[in-house]
Design an enzyme around this catalytic site. Structure first.
Site, mmCIF file in Angstrom:
data_model
loop_
_atom_site.group_PDB
_atom_site.id
_atom_site.type_symbol
_atom_site.label_atom_id
_atom_site.label_comp_id
_atom_site.label_asym_id
_atom_site.label_seq_id
_atom_site.Cartn_x
_atom_site.Cartn_y
_atom_site.Cartn_z
ATOM 1 N N ASP A 1 0.802 -1.229 0.000
ATOM 2 C CA ASP A 1 0.000 0.000 0.000
ATOM 3 C C ASP A 1 0.840 1.286 0.000
ATOM 4 O OD1 ASP A 1 1.041 -0.272 2.524
ATOM 5 O OD2 ASP A 1 -0.864 -0.260 3.588
ATOM 6 N N HIS A 2 2.090 1.198 0.433
ATOM 7 C CA HIS A 2 2.898 2.419 0.553
ATOM 8 C C HIS A 2 3.530 2.821 -0.775
ATOM 9 C CE1 HIS A 2 2.427 1.841 4.833
ATOM 10 N NE2 HIS A 2 3.168 2.890 5.113
ATOM 11 N N SER B 1 7.154 6.748 13.128
ATOM 12 C CA SER B 1 7.071 5.505 12.367
ATOM 13 C C SER B 1 7.796 4.339 13.021
ATOM 14 C CB SER B 1 7.672 5.767 10.992
ATOM 15 O OG SER B 1 8.089 4.582 10.385
ATOM 16 N N ARG C 1 -0.286 12.388 10.605
ATOM 17 C CA ARG C 1 1.033 12.987 10.842
ATOM 18 C C ARG C 1 1.229 14.193 9.945
ATOM 19 N NH1 ARG C 1 4.200 7.278 11.471
ATOM 20 N NH2 ARG C 1 3.559 7.051 13.631
ATOM 21 N N ASP D 1 4.261 -1.622 11.222
ATOM 22 C CA ASP D 1 3.791 -0.279 10.914
ATOM 23 C C ASP D 1 3.219 0.287 12.191
ATOM 24 O OD1 ASP D 1 2.985 1.493 8.280
ATOM 25 O OD2 ASP D 1 1.735 1.850 10.043
ATOM 26 N N ARG E 1 9.563 2.425 11.103
ATOM 27 C CA ARG E 1 10.573 2.062 10.090
ATOM 28 C C ARG E 1 11.932 1.768 10.725
ATOM 29 N NH1 ARG E 1 9.943 8.089 7.643
ATOM 30 N NH2 ARG E 1 7.825 7.297 7.670
HETATM 31 C C1 MIC Z 1 4.196 6.133 8.434
HETATM 32 O O1 MIC Z 1 3.012 6.452 8.551
HETATM 33 O O2 MIC Z 1 5.129 6.864 8.802
HETATM 34 C C2 MIC Z 1 4.518 4.785 7.835
HETATM 35 C C3 MIC Z 1 5.129 5.031 6.524
HETATM 36 O O3 MIC Z 1 3.344 4.037 7.643
HETATM 37 C C4 MIC Z 1 5.448 4.066 8.815
HETATM 38 C C5 MIC Z 1 6.030 2.834 8.288
HETATM 39 C C6 MIC Z 1 7.141 3.060 7.347
HETATM 40 O O4 MIC Z 1 7.947 3.986 7.522
HETATM 41 O O5 MIC Z 1 7.246 2.261 6.407
HETATM 42 C C7 MIC Z 1 4.844 3.751 10.175
HETATM 43 O O6 MIC Z 1 3.971 4.452 10.616
HETATM 44 O O7 MIC Z 1 5.326 2.855 10.871
HETATM 45 FE FE1 SF4 Z 2 0.058 4.592 5.231
HETATM 46 FE FE2 SF4 Z 2 1.409 5.249 7.451
HETATM 47 FE FE3 SF4 Z 2 -0.114 7.040 6.162
HETATM 48 FE FE4 SF4 Z 2 -1.260 5.071 7.446
HETATM 49 S S1 SF4 Z 2 -0.021 6.688 8.357
HETATM 50 S S2 SF4 Z 2 -1.788 5.802 5.424
HETATM 51 S S3 SF4 Z 2 0.159 3.397 7.119
HETATM 52 S S4 SF4 Z 2 1.749 6.065 5.394
#
Ligand code: MIC
Ligand code: SF4
Length: 642
Positions: free
Chosen positions: A64-65, A535, A379, A119, A537
């Protein structure tokens, strides 16, 4: 003494430890989820562990990313993930199916179970009464291999809801209200457990919005009880047989309480660049809005799109504003098309995007220079939208739709009467983009497909007894993983290639970081409170480790990032006396003796300043061994070879 729901589920999964708050515990994991941006690393690590098939009840790999596909990299990753799922017994949600958390809530989340996801918004599953926790990919990989998950037993906060949300105020405003009160570090090592008569007024997906964004308070997770509302939701998803009633005991004892009267809430908004900067919409009324984005795992359910569509029906978006809509799943899209409500969005001028993370993680639709962007996301960190000079605000779908119509921030209560819309009693179920696991005999013969974008995992060595080097960077409070390892359309496709992605470490704050680290042979980071919020990550640990980062010395850590540092052999240390932070400067030469780590304290010699500083840590005995081994993977390999 009665138990909270959190205690009941943790207790039924407890392997080691007790419910004593702050103690080290381990729990079994029933379900795992990964998404593509963290998944490739997680599965490379799973492969390295060498288990023939996942040992969980259910593991799902979502895509999805990274769906922008500007070149071969993303589709390479997708292929790899699909072949891994086929080989190791996972469900695979094909690209185009939707956002992992929305999908997991719809199709797999189950009351009473534990879910570990790579995630940070995995707690969305808490909306149906499960313990759903975000973690680094390596922790998810070891859970798939059947290892228990280690954490500190969290404190449990009773979020007691009364009343009923007024018109034009919705679930997003509940979590924004909590963020307004406790901020982005208010719930570190805590679980937010929702109780009280007010919870009955919130549907399954609305609860999911609240537990999803609970992540922004630093909480380990958030949870609602599994009651008749949960039952209704699961029946509507044709999963009524998976419902069980799960409630806290009437005399449950909580560590803290937050009281919220839903009837008293009003539309709220988080200002740049933190989800904790919450104001009332009224206070910001009149500010011109350049972009409005509806979607993300927080607010992309059918209910959210319906309210926006019905507010936009028969209108045209303001001349100065762009509106994007990224639905959470195909189920949502299907209903919106069937009911004709998708047409309201299209006719109003919305740009309908793929059912994916999209603009939430800077994958396309970056706002213009200096833009004001109103987003229903969770975020708004600096640069995350893809435009460093843009100002992102976080709002509900109601506030977003109103801004799209008016072209400026406007209290949605001025809209007039709340438009009426119907929610289906039964959702349309079509799982044809979810590939089920192959039987073991067939799975054995599957070949894992690795394109040129998938680079092998870097290997890390055990740590020496003495760490030496200089302070590469000194940062303030609340540094996020989006600062440490940014995402976005340019960088996200490099998630399977550590040498390449490491070039972007700390890029948003200091473009020289990568080269300086390599020139100096690595060194240290010094930081303030809540270092690494955001995140899950693990690239925010692996990539700096690859550049030679030895230890991070801060006032306090965010939970998931702390675990990721440990997993990759970077020593996480905190100041015994927070004032010592002040006297340190970038470039100072440090020496840290690790032989005393087991005693709980170590001494840092600041050679440049000629001073000694006492440091502490929260590492358990096992974690000390993991860090010293150079990380969890070498540690596990050592263990298995014995
Ligand atoms: C995000 O919302 O920052 C992400 C991208 O979903 C991350 C995961 C990632 O960095 O791949 C998260 O929230 O853990
Ligand atoms: Fe995707 Fe992270 Fe955004 Fe949720 S917060 S939509 S998991 S990038």
């Amino acid at each position: 003494m009665g138990k909270t729901l959190t205690e009941k589920i943790i207790e039924s999964h407890l392997v080691e430890g007790t419910l004593e708050r702050g103690s080290d515990i381990s729990i079994t994991i029933d379900q795992t989820l990964t998404q593509d941006a963290t998944g490739t690393m997680a599965y490379l690590q799973f492969e390295a562990i060498g288990i023939p098939r996942v040992k969980t009840e259910l593991s799902v790999s979502y895509v999805d990313h990274n769906t922008l596909q500007t070149d071969f990299k993303n589709p390479d990753d997708h292929r790899y993930l699909q072949s891994i799922a086929a080989k190791y017994g996972l469900y695979f949600s094909r690209p185009g199916n939707g956002i992992c958390h929305q999908l997991h809530l719809e199709r797999f989340a189950r009351p009473g179970k534990t879910l570990l996801g790579s995630d940070s918004h995995t707690p969305t599953g808490g909306g149906v009464g499960m313990i759903a926790i975000g973690a680094g990919g390596l922790d998810v990989a070891t859970s798939m291999a059947g290892e228990e998950f280690r954490l500190k037993m969290p404190k449990i906060v009773n979020v007691f809801l009364t009343g009923k949300l007024p018109d034009f105020v919705s679930a997003k405003d509940v979590i924004l209200e909590i963020l307004r009160r406790i901020g982005v570090k208010g719930a570190v090592n805590k679980v937010l457990e929702y109780t009280g008569p007010g919870i009955k007024t919130l549907s399954g997906p609305e609860r999911g919005t609240i537990t999803n964004m609970g992540t922004e308070t630093g909480a380990t997770t958030s949870i609602f009880p599994s009651d008749e509302i949960t039952k209704e939701f699961l029946i509507a998803q044709e999963r009524g047989d998976q419902w069980v009633e799960l409630l806290p005991d009437e005399d449950a004892v909580y560590d803290e309480t937050i009281n919220i009267n839903l009837s008293e809430l009003e539309p709220l908004i988080a200002e740049p660049h933190s989800p904790g900067n919450v104001k009332t919409v009224k206070e910001l009324e009149g500010l011109t809005v350049d972009q409005v984005c509806i979607g993300s795992c927080t607010n992309s359910s059918l209910r959210d799109l319906k309210i926006a569509a019905n507010m936009l029906k028969g209108k045209t978006i303001a001349l100065n504003t762009v509106l994007t809509v990224s639905p959470g799943s195909r189920q949502v899209v299907g209903h919106m098309i069937e009911s004709g409500e998708m047409g309201y969005l299209v006719q109003a001028g919305a740009r309908i995007l793929e059912n994916a993370c999209g603009p939430c993680i800077g994958m396309g639709l970056a706002p213009k220079s200096d833009a004001v962007s109103l987003r229903t996301f969770n975020r708004n960190f600096l640069g995350r939208s893809g435009t460093k000079s843009a100002n992102a605000y976080l709002v509900s779908p109601e506030v977003a739709a109103m801004a799209a119509i008016e072209g400026k921030i406007t209290d949605p209560r001025k809209f007039g009467t709340l438009p009426k819309f119907d929610m289906p009693k039964k959702f349309n179920i079509n799982d044809n983009l979810i590939v089920p696991p192959l039987p073991p005999e067939e799975a054995k013969n599957v070949e894992v497909i690795r394109g040129p974008n998938i680079k092998p995992l870097p290997e890390f060595n055990p740590l020496p007894d003495k760490l030496e080097g200089e302070v590469l960077l000194k940062v303030e409070n609340d540094v996020t993983t989006d600062h440490i390892m940014p995402a976005g359309a340019e960088i996200l496709p490099l998630r399977s290639n550590i040498p390449e992605i490491s070039k972007y470490v700390f890029n948003v704050i200091d473009e020289t970081f990568h080269n300086r680290s390599l020139e100096k042979g690595g060194g240290f980071i010094v930081g303030g409170e809540n270092y690494g919020q955001g995140s899950s990550r693990e690239h925010a640990a692996i990539a700096p480790k690859y550049l030679g980062l030895k230890a991070v010395i801060v006032k306090s850590f965010a939970r998931i990032h702390l675990a990721n540092l440990i997993n990759f052999g970077i020593v996480p240390l905190t100041f015994a006396n927070k004032n010592d932070y002040d006297a340190i400067e970038q470039g100072d030469k440090f020496e840290i003796d690790l032989t005393t780590l087991e005693s709980g304290t170590v001494v840092l010699k600041n050679i440049t300043k000629g001073s000694k500083i006492n440091l502490t840590h929260s590492l358990s005995e096992t974690e000390i061994k993991i860090v010293k081994a150079g990380g969890k993977l070498p540690f596990i390999k050592q263990m298995y070879s014995k």
